[in-house]
Design an enzyme around this catalytic site. Sequence first.
Site: not given
Length: 164
Positions: A32, A98, A100, A102-105
Amino acid sequence: QWVYNILEKKAEADRIIHENPDPCNGFVLVPDFKWNQNQLDDLYLIALVHHREVKSLRDLTAEHLPLLRNILQEGKEAIAKRFGVPGSQLRIYLHYQPSYYHLHVHFTALGYDAPGSSVERAHLLADVIDNLALDSMYYQKQALTFALRADELLFKKFQEAGRV
């Protein structure tokens, strides 16, 4: 577009820590921007899924369990191999809402108080997997509490609708 540039390797390809290229169950793991990669106390990585139709926690069903399990297992293994941080020392979570869609972990060091890692916004990936294993439509049915800052557009929309 930033997410798609990473997934298509048009940007930041040199920053990729791990990739599972499967179009349905794969992802890219990258540091990140909040993490300078100089120390492990504030370790912070993001897994971006290749699947573009999954926008957030609300879209997840039991169909996505292989993807989520891959992220959990492979993400922990990649971080342990590259940085020497065991999975037991990681906080692995999704945000709702979220920043943004767009699936993120998120993968952060357990001792790091990362922005948005508190209970009203972060949903632990292991819990998400368990919930979907129990009920495929869990996140379509479940009421999810989330905090909003006063300056956020969504908060203003709630105010205008008389919901706050």
